[in-house]
Design a protein around this motif. Structure first.
Motif, PDB file in Angstrom:
ATOM      1  N   LYS A 272       0.822  -1.212   0.000  1.00  0.00           N
ATOM      2  CA  LYS A 272       0.000   0.000   0.000  1.00  0.00           C
ATOM      3  C   LYS A 272       0.858   1.264   0.000  1.00  0.00           C
ATOM      4  O   LYS A 272       0.406   2.321  -0.452  1.00  0.00           O
ATOM      5  CB  LYS A 272      -0.964   0.000   1.183  1.00  0.00           C
ATOM      6  CG  LYS A 272      -0.328   0.017   2.567  1.00  0.00           C
ATOM      7  CD  LYS A 272      -1.414  -0.110   3.630  1.00  0.00           C
ATOM      8  CE  LYS A 272      -0.845  -0.156   5.035  1.00  0.00           C
ATOM      9  NZ  LYS A 272      -1.926  -0.374   6.040  1.00  0.00           N
ATOM     10  N   ALA A 273       2.108   1.183   0.470  1.00  0.00           N
ATOM     11  CA  ALA A 273       2.991   2.346   0.427  1.00  0.00           C
ATOM     12  C   ALA A 273       3.389   2.674  -1.009  1.00  0.00           C
ATOM     13  O   ALA A 273       3.594   3.842  -1.357  1.00  0.00           O
ATOM     14  CB  ALA A 273       4.227   2.101   1.290  1.00  0.00           C
ATOM     15  N   VAL A 274       3.515   1.648  -1.855  1.00  0.00           N
ATOM     16  CA  VAL A 274       3.836   1.862  -3.264  1.00  0.00           C
ATOM     17  C   VAL A 274       2.653   2.516  -3.962  1.00  0.00           C
ATOM     18  O   VAL A 274       2.810   3.461  -4.743  1.00  0.00           O
ATOM     19  CB  VAL A 274       4.226   0.537  -3.938  1.00  0.00           C
ATOM     20  CG1 VAL A 274       4.526   0.750  -5.416  1.00  0.00           C
ATOM     21  CG2 VAL A 274       5.432  -0.080  -3.232  1.00  0.00           C
ATOM     22  N   ASP A 275       1.450   2.013  -3.670  1.00  0.00           N
ATOM     23  CA  ASP A 275       0.248   2.622  -4.241  1.00  0.00           C
ATOM     24  C   ASP A 275       0.135   4.081  -3.797  1.00  0.00           C
ATOM     25  O   ASP A 275      -0.176   4.965  -4.606  1.00  0.00           O
ATOM     26  CB  ASP A 275      -0.993   1.838  -3.800  1.00  0.00           C
ATOM     27  CG  ASP A 275      -2.272   2.395  -4.396  1.00  0.00           C
ATOM     28  OD1 ASP A 275      -2.667   1.942  -5.482  1.00  0.00           O
ATOM     29  OD2 ASP A 275      -2.885   3.293  -3.773  1.00  0.00           O
ATOM     30  N   ALA A 276       0.409   4.338  -2.528  1.00  0.00           N
ATOM     31  CA  ALA A 276       0.290   5.699  -2.005  1.00  0.00           C
ATOM     32  C   ALA A 276       1.281   6.640  -2.689  1.00  0.00           C
ATOM     33  O   ALA A 276       0.952   7.796  -3.000  1.00  0.00           O
ATOM     34  CB  ALA A 276       0.524   5.698  -0.497  1.00  0.00           C
ATOM     35  N   PHE A 291      -7.553   8.882 -11.360  1.00  0.00           N
ATOM     36  CA  PHE A 291      -6.754   7.657 -11.208  1.00  0.00           C
ATOM     37  C   PHE A 291      -7.683   6.660 -10.526  1.00  0.00           C
ATOM     38  O   PHE A 291      -7.837   6.664  -9.319  1.00  0.00           O
ATOM     39  CB  PHE A 291      -5.506   7.947 -10.373  1.00  0.00           C
ATOM     40  CG  PHE A 291      -4.579   6.771 -10.170  1.00  0.00           C
ATOM     41  CD1 PHE A 291      -4.742   5.561 -10.829  1.00  0.00           C
ATOM     42  CD2 PHE A 291      -3.502   6.880  -9.297  1.00  0.00           C
ATOM     43  CE1 PHE A 291      -3.881   4.491 -10.629  1.00  0.00           C
ATOM     44  CE2 PHE A 291      -2.629   5.820  -9.079  1.00  0.00           C
ATOM     45  CZ  PHE A 291      -2.823   4.626  -9.744  1.00  0.00           C
ATOM     46  N   VAL A 292      -8.289   5.784 -11.322  1.00  0.00           N
ATOM     47  CA  VAL A 292      -9.477   5.051 -10.864  1.00  0.00           C
ATOM     48  C   VAL A 292      -9.218   3.574 -10.549  1.00  0.00           C
ATOM     49  O   VAL A 292     -10.164   2.825 -10.311  1.00  0.00           O
ATOM     50  CB  VAL A 292     -10.604   5.164 -11.915  1.00  0.00           C
ATOM     51  CG1 VAL A 292     -11.048   6.610 -12.063  1.00  0.00           C
ATOM     52  CG2 VAL A 292     -10.150   4.605 -13.271  1.00  0.00           C
ATOM     53  N   HIS A 293      -7.961   3.146 -10.557  1.00  0.00           N
ATOM     54  CA  HIS A 293      -7.692   1.735 -10.286  1.00  0.00           C
ATOM     55  C   HIS A 293      -6.448   1.603  -9.413  1.00  0.00           C
ATOM     56  O   HIS A 293      -5.775   2.600  -9.094  1.00  0.00           O
ATOM     57  CB  HIS A 293      -7.538   0.940 -11.585  1.00  0.00           C
ATOM     58  CG  HIS A 293      -6.503   1.493 -12.528  1.00  0.00           C
ATOM     59  ND1 HIS A 293      -5.141   1.451 -12.282  1.00  0.00           N
ATOM     60  CD2 HIS A 293      -6.627   2.124 -13.725  1.00  0.00           C
ATOM     61  CE1 HIS A 293      -4.483   2.006 -13.278  1.00  0.00           C
ATOM     62  NE2 HIS A 293      -5.357   2.438 -14.174  1.00  0.00           N
ATOM     63  N   ARG A 294      -6.124   0.385  -9.043  1.00  0.00           N
ATOM     64  CA  ARG A 294      -4.935   0.125  -8.227  1.00  0.00           C
ATOM     65  C   ARG A 294      -3.667   0.423  -9.037  1.00  0.00           C
ATOM     66  O   ARG A 294      -3.695   0.498 -10.276  1.00  0.00           O
ATOM     67  CB  ARG A 294      -4.941  -1.331  -7.768  1.00  0.00           C
ATOM     68  CG  ARG A 294      -4.851  -2.319  -8.917  1.00  0.00           C
ATOM     69  CD  ARG A 294      -5.254  -3.718  -8.481  1.00  0.00           C
ATOM     70  NE  ARG A 294      -5.257  -4.626  -9.637  1.00  0.00           N
ATOM     71  CZ  ARG A 294      -5.840  -5.817  -9.649  1.00  0.00           C
ATOM     72  NH1 ARG A 294      -6.468  -6.258  -8.565  1.00  0.00           N
ATOM     73  NH2 ARG A 294      -5.804  -6.583 -10.731  1.00  0.00           N
ATOM     74  N   THR A 295      -2.565   0.506  -8.333  1.00  0.00           N
ATOM     75  CA  THR A 295      -1.291   0.779  -8.990  1.00  0.00           C
ATOM     76  C   THR A 295      -0.715  -0.450  -9.671  1.00  0.00           C
ATOM     77  O   THR A 295       0.031  -0.324 -10.646  1.00  0.00           O
ATOM     78  CB  THR A 295      -0.286   1.355  -7.972  1.00  0.00           C
ATOM     79  OG1 THR A 295      -0.775   2.628  -7.528  1.00  0.00           O
ATOM     80  CG2 THR A 295       1.099   1.523  -8.561  1.00  0.00           C
ATOM     81  N   GLY A 296      -1.048  -1.656  -9.191  1.00  0.00           N
ATOM     82  CA  GLY A 296      -0.462  -2.822  -9.834  1.00  0.00           C
ATOM     83  C   GLY A 296      -0.995  -4.143  -9.348  1.00  0.00           C
ATOM     84  O   GLY A 296      -1.799  -4.210  -8.413  1.00  0.00           O
ATOM     85  N   HIS A 297      -0.544  -5.191 -10.005  1.00  0.00           N
ATOM     86  CA  HIS A 297      -0.934  -6.569  -9.701  1.00  0.00           C
ATOM     87  C   HIS A 297       0.252  -7.482  -9.965  1.00  0.00           C
ATOM     88  O   HIS A 297       1.122  -7.175 -10.790  1.00  0.00           O
ATOM     89  CB  HIS A 297      -2.114  -7.004 -10.574  1.00  0.00           C
ATOM     90  CG  HIS A 297      -1.832  -6.932 -12.051  1.00  0.00           C
ATOM     91  ND1 HIS A 297      -1.173  -7.928 -12.745  1.00  0.00           N
ATOM     92  CD2 HIS A 297      -2.082  -5.951 -12.963  1.00  0.00           C
ATOM     93  CE1 HIS A 297      -1.052  -7.572 -14.020  1.00  0.00           C
ATOM     94  NE2 HIS A 297      -1.579  -6.381 -14.182  1.00  0.00           N
ATOM     95  N   ILE A 309      -0.982  -4.380  -5.667  1.00  0.00           N
ATOM     96  CA  ILE A 309      -0.447  -3.093  -5.200  1.00  0.00           C
ATOM     97  C   ILE A 309      -1.626  -2.125  -5.084  1.00  0.00           C
ATOM     98  O   ILE A 309      -1.940  -1.369  -6.008  1.00  0.00           O
ATOM     99  CB  ILE A 309       0.642  -2.551  -6.157  1.00  0.00           C
ATOM    100  CG1 ILE A 309       1.647  -3.656  -6.516  1.00  0.00           C
ATOM    101  CG2 ILE A 309       1.348  -1.355  -5.523  1.00  0.00           C
ATOM    102  CD1 ILE A 309       2.356  -4.285  -5.333  1.00  0.00           C
ATOM    103  N   THR A 310      -2.312  -2.209  -3.965  1.00  0.00           N
ATOM    104  CA  THR A 310      -3.530  -1.444  -3.733  1.00  0.00           C
ATOM    105  C   THR A 310      -3.375  -0.540  -2.514  1.00  0.00           C
ATOM    106  O   THR A 310      -2.435  -0.685  -1.725  1.00  0.00           O
ATOM    107  CB  THR A 310      -4.733  -2.372  -3.483  1.00  0.00           C
ATOM    108  OG1 THR A 310      -4.592  -2.985  -2.192  1.00  0.00           O
ATOM    109  CG2 THR A 310      -4.813  -3.470  -4.543  1.00  0.00           C
ATOM    110  N   ALA A 311      -4.343   0.338  -2.333  1.00  0.00           N
ATOM    111  CA  ALA A 311      -4.317   1.274  -1.212  1.00  0.00           C
ATOM    112  C   ALA A 311      -4.530   0.584   0.123  1.00  0.00           C
ATOM    113  O   ALA A 311      -4.250   1.178   1.177  1.00  0.00           O
ATOM    114  CB  ALA A 311      -5.380   2.348  -1.416  1.00  0.00           C
ATOM    115  N   THR A 312      -5.019  -0.657   0.115  1.00  0.00           N
ATOM    116  CA  THR A 312      -5.336  -1.347   1.370  1.00  0.00           C
ATOM    117  C   THR A 312      -4.479  -2.579   1.616  1.00  0.00           C
ATOM    118  O   THR A 312      -4.662  -3.250   2.635  1.00  0.00           O
ATOM    119  CB  THR A 312      -6.818  -1.767   1.378  1.00  0.00           C
ATOM    120  OG1 THR A 312      -7.074  -2.614   0.249  1.00  0.00           O
ATOM    121  CG2 THR A 312      -7.732  -0.546   1.303  1.00  0.00           C
ATOM    122  N   SER A 313      -3.546  -2.887   0.720  1.00  0.00           N
ATOM    123  CA  SER A 313      -2.787  -4.131   0.847  1.00  0.00           C
ATOM    124  C   SER A 313      -1.671  -4.005   1.877  1.00  0.00           C
ATOM    125  O   SER A 313      -0.772  -3.162   1.761  1.00  0.00           O
ATOM    126  CB  SER A 313      -2.178  -4.537  -0.500  1.00  0.00           C
ATOM    127  OG  SER A 313      -1.348  -5.674  -0.326  1.00  0.00           O
TER     128      SER A 313
END
Length: 363
Positions: A272-276, A291-297, A309-313
């Motif tokens: 979540k720090a990477v997404d942030a 920016f409507v989706h997660r940063t990665g998978h 790579i999400t805001a809550t992971s």
């Protein structure tokens, strides 16, 4: 020691650490990773059961002979006229799993397959694969790295082919067809080819269609193919002639977001720090709502797999993890921009698989 033996050993170490007595995996990505194959997946119950000192497959008789070409694991076979019940009871007895108290079930398994297991082990505690097979799959070894790199270079070549066919008056579907043909010519299976021109690019998962591409329209190209059991995924931007007003500024913001995520991604950091980090750049520039989706998978046997790579992971990133970094900005009725690279995490940060720059391709 074979790859399967090595992975069984790693799995059993994880089972010991998690105090798991039994792992049950159905036909699919988890079994493919562990055994190097999986039998035909249909309505007939079929799975592999792993305990601390044994492994055995429940196998429909129709699939048994063909499966023996791929594995030497013992099989509890059953036929259509008998049903799987007695064969599964025999498997539980022979593996010692009848007394299992904590079991791991493949979360992708058919519900009726899982019910067969839980019906026969009603007192066992059930969890999914996150801390065992799932955790192991997230950390790629050097053999997997080599295959992922090979696939990434195939995607680079397919992207170049797409650019060669991108001309004013050509339809999105025609460019996608050229990309798919490139994958096939390289011995890979085309998996997806999103080509979104102009306003269509503002839909992250645009359904590539009959839109005619015109000069000045930014084009999102998100493509992937698969070979040797692994896949690729890359997104780049292209334009014929000159992009519209404001495009270059937004492209630079997305690139800065990519770079921020790359800087944040280190072993020991939560996903979540990477997404942030990626999201903060776009928010600070005034485009946060777009920016409507997660940063990665994650990527490996499957195109989308952990880590996410999400805001809550809360997943803690480790060396060997492979995932995408793909922030985007999507402006309705104007255009969308997504820049995506697949990386493997090394001790000093991400290593990018692709060798294509993320600059706008001007044609």
């Amino acid at each position: 020691m074979t790859q399967t033996q090595e992975r069984l050993a790693l799995l059993r170490q994880a089972m010991t650490a998690e105090q798991v007595d039994l792992v049950v995996l159905g036909p699919g990505a988890h079994m493919q990773w562990l055994l190097g194959f999986h039998p035909h997946a249909d309505e007939r119950p079929s799975f592999v059961c792993i305990t601390a000192d044994s492994a055995m497959m429940l196998m429909p008789a129709l699939n048994a002979e063909g499966s023996r070409d791929h594995t030497d694991l013992p099989m509890a076979e059953w036929s259509d006229d008998q049903g799987p019940e007695s064969a599964f009871k025999r498997l539980l007895a022979e593996t010692g799993a009848a007394t299992a108290r904590k079991i791991v079930l493949d979360e992708t398994m058919r519900a009726d397959f899982a019910a067969l297991v839980t019906d026969h082990l009603p007192d066992a505690t059930r969890i999914f694969t996150e801390t065992t097979v799932g955790a192991l799959r997230m950390r790629k070894d050097e053999g997997e790295y080599a295959l992922l790199k090979k696939n990434a270079l195939m995607a680079d070549a397919a992207m170049r082919t797409g650019w060669e066919h991108l001309k004013a008056g050509v339809r999105e579907i025609e460019v996608a067809g050229a990309i798919q043909a490139s994958f096939k010519a390289q011995g890979a299976q085309p998996l997806f080819s999103i080509v979104g021109a102009g306003r269509n690019g503002a839909f992250p998962h645009h359904a590539t269609g009959q839109t005619v591409i015109a000069e000045g329209q930014p084009v999102v190209m998100d493509i992937g193919g698969g070979s040797d059991g692994f896949s690729s995924d890359i997104t780049r931007m292209a334009v014929i002639d000159t992009p519209p007003e404001g495009y270059d500024e937004v492209h630079a913001i997305v690139e800065a977001s990519v770079q921020a995520a790359m800087q944040a991604a280190r072993p020991g950091v939560q996903a979540k720090a990477v997404d942030a980090a990626a999201r903060q750049v776009i928010t600070d520039a005034g485009y946060g709502e777009f920016f409507v989706h997660r940063t990665g998978h994650g990527l490996g046997v499957e195109i989308h797999e952990p880590p996410y790579i999400t805001a809550t992971s809360d997943t803690v990133l480790e060396e060997g993890m492979v995932f995408s970094i793909e922030p985007g900005i999507y402006l309705p009725e104007r255009f969308g921009i997504r820049l995506e690279d697949i990386v493997i995490l090394r001790a000093d940060g991400p290593e990018v698989f692709s060798e294509l720059p993320r600059d706008l391709m001007r044609l």
